[in-house]
Design a protein around this motif. Sequence first.
Motif, PDB file in Angstrom:
ATOM      1  N   VAL A 158       0.765  -1.493   0.060  1.00  0.00           N
ATOM      2  CA  VAL A 158      -0.097   0.069  -0.014  1.00  0.00           C
ATOM      3  C   VAL A 158       0.970   1.242  -0.095  1.00  0.00           C
ATOM      4  O   VAL A 158       0.606   2.381  -0.799  1.00  0.00           O
ATOM      5  N   PHE A 159       1.852   1.109   0.748  1.00  0.00           N
ATOM      6  CA  PHE A 159       2.898   2.372   0.946  1.00  0.00           C
ATOM      7  C   PHE A 159       3.255   2.591  -0.583  1.00  0.00           C
ATOM      8  O   PHE A 159       3.433   3.704  -1.225  1.00  0.00           O
TER       9      PHE A 159
ATOM     10  N   PRO B 106       0.072   7.804  -8.063  1.00  0.00           N
ATOM     11  CA  PRO B 106      -0.051   9.164  -8.607  1.00  0.00           C
ATOM     12  C   PRO B 106       0.995   9.317  -9.869  1.00  0.00           C
ATOM     13  O   PRO B 106       0.783  10.393 -10.404  1.00  0.00           O
TER      14      PRO B 106
ATOM     15  N   VAL C  58       0.961   4.079  -2.953  1.00  0.00           N
ATOM     16  CA  VAL C  58       0.640   5.534  -2.706  1.00  0.00           C
ATOM     17  C   VAL C  58       1.601   6.553  -3.173  1.00  0.00           C
ATOM     18  O   VAL C  58       1.568   7.542  -3.736  1.00  0.00           O
ATOM     19  N   LEU C  59       2.628   5.904  -3.626  1.00  0.00           N
ATOM     20  CA  LEU C  59       4.074   6.636  -4.129  1.00  0.00           C
ATOM     21  C   LEU C  59       3.991   6.282  -6.015  1.00  0.00           C
ATOM     22  O   LEU C  59       4.203   7.277  -6.425  1.00  0.00           O
TER      23      LEU C  59
END
Length: 165
Positions: A151-152, A159, A155-156
């Motif tokens: 998930v981390f 986008p 998130v990077l």
Amino acid sequence: MGFDELGHAFEKLFKERKLLLIIMGIVVAPLFEETIFRLHLDLKKPYIWWGLGLSLLIVISDWFVGLALMIYLLYLLIMLHEKSPPNLKMVVYISAAFFALIHLGNYTKFDILSHFYLIPFLVGSQFVGGLILSYIRLNHGIKWSILYHGVFNAVLIIPMLFMEV
């Protein structure tokens, strides 16, 4: 400081093969990295053996860090065999340090001798992330550290799909 000389290893991959980078970054990397760097944190011999075996993948891409990690995991096995387990804090910090150092491979044109002073800036966030993932691993289990890591990374990475990189 020398940051402008460094490129990121995934720039070309992101421009040419976005889907591959997404799969590698969100699924494959968390699965392998958590197994290699955090599965052994509870100091169980089979888990250390898993990390040792998979660390061969690191030796292929970054022989120095991979070899040092293998020696460290062998040290853990010896200490456990002698019924003298190492301090858990030390194991967590060393694991986070290896996790951070392996991410130096993300930078192209990185010469450790001429850019050694940049190391804390380049991988400091991975060291802190490694500590957080270690906490999750030890308190909630390996599947949750893999999920958090994925998930981390998502998130990077996601986008970046909507930005011109």
